[in-house]
Scaffold this motif. Structure first.
Motif, PDB file in Angstrom:
ATOM      1  N   GLU B 288      -4.159   7.669  17.076  1.00  0.00           N
ATOM      2  CA  GLU B 288      -3.454   7.402  15.808  1.00  0.00           C
ATOM      3  C   GLU B 288      -3.816   6.024  15.272  1.00  0.00           C
ATOM      4  OE1 GLU B 288       0.835   9.082  14.996  1.00  0.00           O
ATOM      5  OE2 GLU B 288       0.739   8.198  16.978  1.00  0.00           O
ATOM      6  N   ALA B 289      -3.850   5.040  16.178  1.00  0.00           N
ATOM      7  CA  ALA B 289      -4.146   3.664  15.758  1.00  0.00           C
ATOM      8  C   ALA B 289      -5.551   3.569  15.168  1.00  0.00           C
ATOM      9  CB  ALA B 289      -3.991   2.719  16.947  1.00  0.00           C
ATOM     10  N   MET B 290      -6.488   4.258  15.788  1.00  0.00           N
ATOM     11  CA  MET B 290      -7.867   4.201  15.279  1.00  0.00           C
ATOM     12  C   MET B 290      -7.975   4.892  13.919  1.00  0.00           C
ATOM     13  SD  MET B 290     -10.357   4.473  18.597  1.00  0.00           S
ATOM     14  CE  MET B 290      -9.464   5.623  19.622  1.00  0.00           C
ATOM     15  N   VAL B 291      -7.323   6.052  13.808  1.00  0.00           N
ATOM     16  CA  VAL B 291      -7.389   6.772  12.526  1.00  0.00           C
ATOM     17  C   VAL B 291      -6.730   5.937  11.425  1.00  0.00           C
ATOM     18  CG1 VAL B 291      -6.647   8.832  11.279  1.00  0.00           C
ATOM     19  CG2 VAL B 291      -7.447   9.039  13.630  1.00  0.00           C
ATOM     20  N   ALA B 292      -5.535   5.383  11.738  1.00  0.00           N
ATOM     21  CA  ALA B 292      -4.816   4.613  10.711  1.00  0.00           C
ATOM     22  C   ALA B 292      -5.587   3.345  10.346  1.00  0.00           C
ATOM     23  CB  ALA B 292      -3.412   4.260  11.205  1.00  0.00           C
ATOM     24  N   GLY B 293      -6.047   2.613  11.353  1.00  0.00           N
ATOM     25  CA  GLY B 293      -6.723   1.339  11.107  1.00  0.00           C
ATOM     26  C   GLY B 293      -8.051   1.519  10.392  1.00  0.00           C
ATOM     27  N   TRP B 294      -8.911   2.318  10.986  1.00  0.00           N
ATOM     28  CA  TRP B 294     -10.242   2.467  10.400  1.00  0.00           C
ATOM     29  C   TRP B 294     -10.209   3.351   9.155  1.00  0.00           C
ATOM     30  CZ3 TRP B 294     -12.479   3.391  15.961  1.00  0.00           C
ATOM     31  CH2 TRP B 294     -12.528   2.153  16.617  1.00  0.00           C
ATOM     32  N   GLY B 295      -9.315   4.360   9.149  1.00  0.00           N
ATOM     33  CA  GLY B 295      -9.213   5.226   7.966  1.00  0.00           C
ATOM     34  C   GLY B 295      -8.777   4.429   6.739  1.00  0.00           C
ATOM     35  N   THR B 296      -7.842   3.488   6.938  1.00  0.00           N
ATOM     36  CA  THR B 296      -7.402   2.651   5.819  1.00  0.00           C
ATOM     37  C   THR B 296      -8.553   1.773   5.327  1.00  0.00           C
ATOM     38  OG1 THR B 296      -5.193   2.639   6.776  1.00  0.00           O
ATOM     39  CG2 THR B 296      -5.642   0.972   5.111  1.00  0.00           C
ATOM     40  N   LEU B 297      -9.315   1.238   6.275  1.00  0.00           N
ATOM     41  CA  LEU B 297     -10.466   0.409   5.870  1.00  0.00           C
ATOM     42  C   LEU B 297     -11.502   1.237   5.126  1.00  0.00           C
ATOM     43  CD1 LEU B 297     -11.001  -1.885   8.982  1.00  0.00           C
ATOM     44  CD2 LEU B 297     -10.190  -2.515   6.721  1.00  0.00           C
ATOM     45  N   VAL B 298     -11.722   2.479   5.597  1.00  0.00           N
ATOM     46  CA  VAL B 298     -12.671   3.367   4.911  1.00  0.00           C
ATOM     47  C   VAL B 298     -12.209   3.578   3.468  1.00  0.00           C
ATOM     48  CG1 VAL B 298     -13.439   5.776   4.778  1.00  0.00           C
ATOM     49  CG2 VAL B 298     -13.612   4.540   6.940  1.00  0.00           C
ATOM     50  N   CYS B 299     -10.910   3.857   3.288  1.00  0.00           N
ATOM     51  CA  CYS B 299     -10.383   4.066   1.927  1.00  0.00           C
ATOM     52  C   CYS B 299     -10.540   2.796   1.090  1.00  0.00           C
ATOM     53  CB  CYS B 299      -8.905   4.459   1.975  1.00  0.00           C
ATOM     54  SG  CYS B 299      -8.653   6.088   2.632  1.00  0.00           S
ATOM     55  N   LEU B 300     -10.260   1.647   1.697  1.00  0.00           N
ATOM     56  CA  LEU B 300     -10.363   0.391   0.966  1.00  0.00           C
ATOM     57  C   LEU B 300     -11.811   0.133   0.528  1.00  0.00           C
ATOM     58  CD1 LEU B 300      -8.997  -2.240   0.032  1.00  0.00           C
ATOM     59  CD2 LEU B 300      -9.499  -3.198   2.279  1.00  0.00           C
ATOM     60  N   VAL B 301     -12.723   0.275   1.466  1.00  0.00           N
ATOM     61  CA  VAL B 301     -14.135   0.015   1.148  1.00  0.00           C
ATOM     62  C   VAL B 301     -14.633   1.032   0.113  1.00  0.00           C
ATOM     63  CG1 VAL B 301     -16.474  -0.067   2.108  1.00  0.00           C
ATOM     64  CG2 VAL B 301     -14.571  -1.097   3.352  1.00  0.00           C
ATOM     65  N   ALA B 302     -14.218   2.298   0.279  1.00  0.00           N
ATOM     66  CA  ALA B 302     -14.621   3.330  -0.690  1.00  0.00           C
ATOM     67  C   ALA B 302     -14.043   3.022  -2.069  1.00  0.00           C
ATOM     68  CB  ALA B 302     -14.149   4.702  -0.212  1.00  0.00           C
ATOM     69  N   GLY B 303     -12.779   2.588  -2.093  1.00  0.00           N
ATOM     70  CA  GLY B 303     -12.147   2.249  -3.369  1.00  0.00           C
ATOM     71  C   GLY B 303     -12.858   1.094  -4.060  1.00  0.00           C
ATOM     72  N   LEU B 304     -13.180   0.065  -3.280  1.00  0.00           N
ATOM     73  CA  LEU B 304     -13.869  -1.093  -3.864  1.00  0.00           C
ATOM     74  C   LEU B 304     -15.249  -0.708  -4.387  1.00  0.00           C
ATOM     75  CD1 LEU B 304     -12.906  -3.785  -1.193  1.00  0.00           C
ATOM     76  CD2 LEU B 304     -12.070  -3.635  -3.542  1.00  0.00           C
ATOM     77  N   ARG B 305     -15.836   0.324  -3.775  1.00  0.00           N
ATOM     78  CA  ARG B 305     -17.179   0.731  -4.192  1.00  0.00           C
ATOM     79  C   ARG B 305     -17.143   1.634  -5.422  1.00  0.00           C
ATOM     80  NH1 ARG B 305     -21.631   3.255  -0.025  1.00  0.00           N
ATOM     81  NH2 ARG B 305     -23.203   3.767  -1.560  1.00  0.00           N
ATOM     82  N   TRP B 306     -16.203   2.582  -5.439  1.00  0.00           N
ATOM     83  CA  TRP B 306     -16.238   3.603  -6.496  1.00  0.00           C
ATOM     84  C   TRP B 306     -15.156   3.463  -7.560  1.00  0.00           C
ATOM     85  CZ3 TRP B 306     -17.271   6.385  -1.532  1.00  0.00           C
ATOM     86  CH2 TRP B 306     -18.649   6.598  -1.357  1.00  0.00           C
ATOM     87  N   LEU B 307     -14.169   2.660  -7.302  1.00  0.00           N
ATOM     88  CA  LEU B 307     -13.094   2.504  -8.303  1.00  0.00           C
ATOM     89  C   LEU B 307     -13.188   1.135  -8.963  1.00  0.00           C
ATOM     90  CD1 LEU B 307     -10.101   3.985  -6.255  1.00  0.00           C
ATOM     91  CD2 LEU B 307     -11.463   5.142  -7.982  1.00  0.00           C
ATOM     92  N   ASP B 308     -14.406   0.723  -9.285  1.00  0.00           N
ATOM     93  CA  ASP B 308     -14.603  -0.635  -9.777  1.00  0.00           C
ATOM     94  C   ASP B 308     -14.528  -0.755 -11.296  1.00  0.00           C
ATOM     95  OD1 ASP B 308     -16.808   0.852 -10.119  1.00  0.00           O
ATOM     96  OD2 ASP B 308     -18.270  -0.679  -9.568  1.00  0.00           O
TER      97      ASP B 308
END
Lengths: 227, 379
Positions: B288-308
């Motif tokens: 759970e910790a890995m999914v929550a931690g890294w999944g949130t970072l994936v969403c953040l990085v994806a957002g910064l890349r495509w929601l600019d």
């Protein structure tokens, strides 16, 4: 000599005490959040640890408020500097009382509210609120006496003695009110019952606290000079 | 949930507001509505969820808990970033005043209103619905008691606001006691290693609660919630003005997303049939910790890349996100209580609930908030 207090100057002195108090307040807030989190674990050991931590924070807030703003300042001879300002003994007395009541009053009221929330929001019988308020009343009285002595008496030994003795008396006080059926009995039920002995003790605590503060303000404030 | 201006003045010593974060928050809010509407068809939550329907589907649980593990951490991360932005622009006093106006006041006003509306709806459903959920049956028994016990105080779905207030106070404590300066001296210079190590911080928190994790609705700060959401808020604060520090993670976006999906599947396989609790075994909590931690970072990085860049529909959603957050749960409950006695296929009920909820929230936002004084508080 004028008996009209210099309110802007008093305000500045209170703000000074409040700003110097920020770090202590932050530490109390942190300890308070830890205590509430322990209580939220809903385990007996965590409840006792959390409740003890709340009491420790309360006593620490009372002692350190007096110590920082009066005893340490006296040791550092801050009064000598204050005497060089256009401040009368009345202004200084009122500023010290107001500053102390503020720095103690904020954490005191927050902890009182937190304790009431703990009792009313958990399976602890609601009637325990009366017991808790009396314990808080004792700390208020102990604080008032310690503050009055700290402002009147220069001896560090006497100040430390009064502070420790009055605060430590909270233990026998808890034992005594635990023996009074009219207080201990309803504390085990869900009804909040303010019995005659509970009301009498609370009234005595508030009256003695008010007398200690009023006497200090009157006796120190009417002096024509600091020495 | 900030009213800070959209851009910092030229030469000002702070980073501007990032549109990607507003859009990410709006998307996370949208996922929240889908999540709450979908729980009625979750077999895992069938015994506990007020609007649980007989027409449930096992696949719902596999679908909803992945975004749930990510969306609340994302909210806290964005909130931490915005708190740091406000702190820099307006100072601690300005941040506190803004938090009182935008969080404490709406919380104190919305809390009793939400509580009363959900209680009234549930009370009505418990007596009137012909095919009640197990939860409604329990409520029916509770209401029939001659002297029902008091229920503990709960913040309901507004717990997020409550924890935001706690984290804001902790931010002040940290600044006043100079913890942040000490951490900055001790911590690594680059943010990327800290971000990758995030699951280690989250692990104990996930072990202390059930899996999948519940909402920390109690008024008492829950240790597990502080340990799980606190690091995200702190990471958001640390990221303010340093979003470019995440640039090295960009090339890990797709591998990271695939790894999170694989870890989530492993998490589902580890679970017995149904949720575990009150605490979680270390292996499941680690996943759970890995999914929550890294999944949130994936969403953040994806957002910064495509929601600019600005997108009108997302901006509109972002503008009404706070109002939708406050309002959506009573609306979802009202619709789904009515649907309990209707024998429609669950996908139809689900779509109807989601569309109607968004329509009501957006319409009431346009009517009651967008051009009124309420905008200052919940706009």
């Amino acid at each position: 000599m004028s008996f009209a207090p210099n309110l802007p100057l008093i305000r500045l002195l209170v703000v000074k005490d409040w700003q110097l108090f920020q770090k202590q307040l932050a530490a109390y807030v942190l300890a308070g959040i830890i205590a509430l989190a322990l209580l939220g674990l809903a385990k007996p050991w965590a409840f006792h640890l959390g409740a003890t931590l709340l009491l420790v924070v309360l006593v620490a807030a009372a002692c350190f408020a007096i110590s920082t703003s009066l005893l340490v300042e006296r040791k550092e001879q801050t009064l000598a500097f204050v005497m060089s300002l256009p401040v009368t003994p009345l202004d200084f007395t009122l500023a010290k009382l107001a500053g102390n009541l503020l720095t103690f009053g904020v954490p005191y009221l927050v902890l009182l509210g937190g304790t009431a929330m703990v009792i009313l929001g958990t399976p602890i019988p609601d009637g325990f609120v009366v017991f808790a308020v009396l314990v808080f009343g004792h700390v208020l009285l102990a604080y008032g006496l310690s503050l009055a002595v700290a402002m009147r008496v220069e001896s560090e030994g006497w100040n430390t003695f009064v502070m420790i003795a009055s605060m430590v008396l909270v233990n026998p006080f808890i034992m005594v009110i635990g023996q009074i059926d009219a207080i201990a009995g309803p504390a085990r039920t869900d009804a909040i019952t303010w019995s005659a002995p509970a009301l009498a003790i609370l009234a005595a605590q508030i009256l003695l606290f008010a007398l200690a503060i009023a006497w200090t303000a009157w006796s120190l404030g009417r002096r024509p000079a600091f020495y | 949930m900030s009213d800070a201006p959209r851009g910092a003045p030229a030469g000002a010593p702070m980073g501007p507001r990032v549109p990607a974060l507003d859009q990410l928050r709006a998307l996370a809010m949208g996922v929240g509505v889908l999540f709450h509407a979908a729980l009625a068809y979750s077999p895992w939550l069938f015994p506990y969820w007020p609007t649980a329907s007989d027409a449930n589907w096992a696949g719902i649980d596999a679908l909803v808990w992945l975004p749930h593990l990510v969306r609340m951490p994302l909210f806290f991360l964005v909130s931490g970033y915005l708190a740091a932005l406000l702190l820099e622009r307006r100072g601690m006093g300005g941040l506190m005043r803004q938090r009182v106006r935008r969080i404490l006041v709406p919380f104190l006003v919305a809390w009793p209103l939400v509580h009363l509306s959900v209680s009234a709806l549930t009370g009505w459903a418990a007596t009137e619905v012909a095919a009640p959920s197990p939860f409604l049956l329990a409520v029916r028994e509770y209401l029939a008691m001659p002297d029902p016990p008091d229920l503990p105080l709960s913040t309901g779905h507004l717990w997020f606001l409550w924890y935001l207030l706690i984290f804001t106070v902790l931010l002040w404590v940290s600044r006043t006691l100079e913890f942040d300066a000490a951490l900055a001296r001790l911590g690594p210079r680059s943010l990327a290693p800290s971000a990758i190590g995030l699951p280690i911080l989250l692990w104990p928190g996930f072990m202390l609660t059930a899996a999948p994790h519940p909402a920390p609705e109690s008024l008492f700060p829950q240790v597990w919630a502080l340990l799980v959401y606190g690091p995200f808020f702190a990471l958001g604060v640390a990221l303010h003005g340093r979003l470019d520090a995440l640039a090295p993670l960009r090339r890990w976006l797709w591998p990271g997303a695939i790894a999170c999906l694989a870890l989530y599947l492993a998490f589902l396989r580890q679970l017995p049939p149904g949720p575990v609790g009150p605490t979680t075994p270390w292996a499941i909590a680690a996943l759970e910790a890995m999914v929550a931690g890294w999944g949130t970072l994936v969403c953040l990085v994806a957002g910064l890349r495509w929601l600019d860049r600005p997108r009108p529909w997302l901006d509109r959603l972002a503008g009404s996100a706070y109002w939708t957050y406050l309002l959506h749960l009573p609306v979802v409950f009202a619709i789904q209580y009515l649907l309990l006695d209707v024998a429609w296929p669950w996908p139809v009920e689900f779509v109807l609930t989601v569309v109607a909820t968004f329509a009501i929230c957006l319409a009431t936002h346009a009517l009651l908030v967008k051009r009124t004084r309420l905008k200052r508080y919940v706009g």
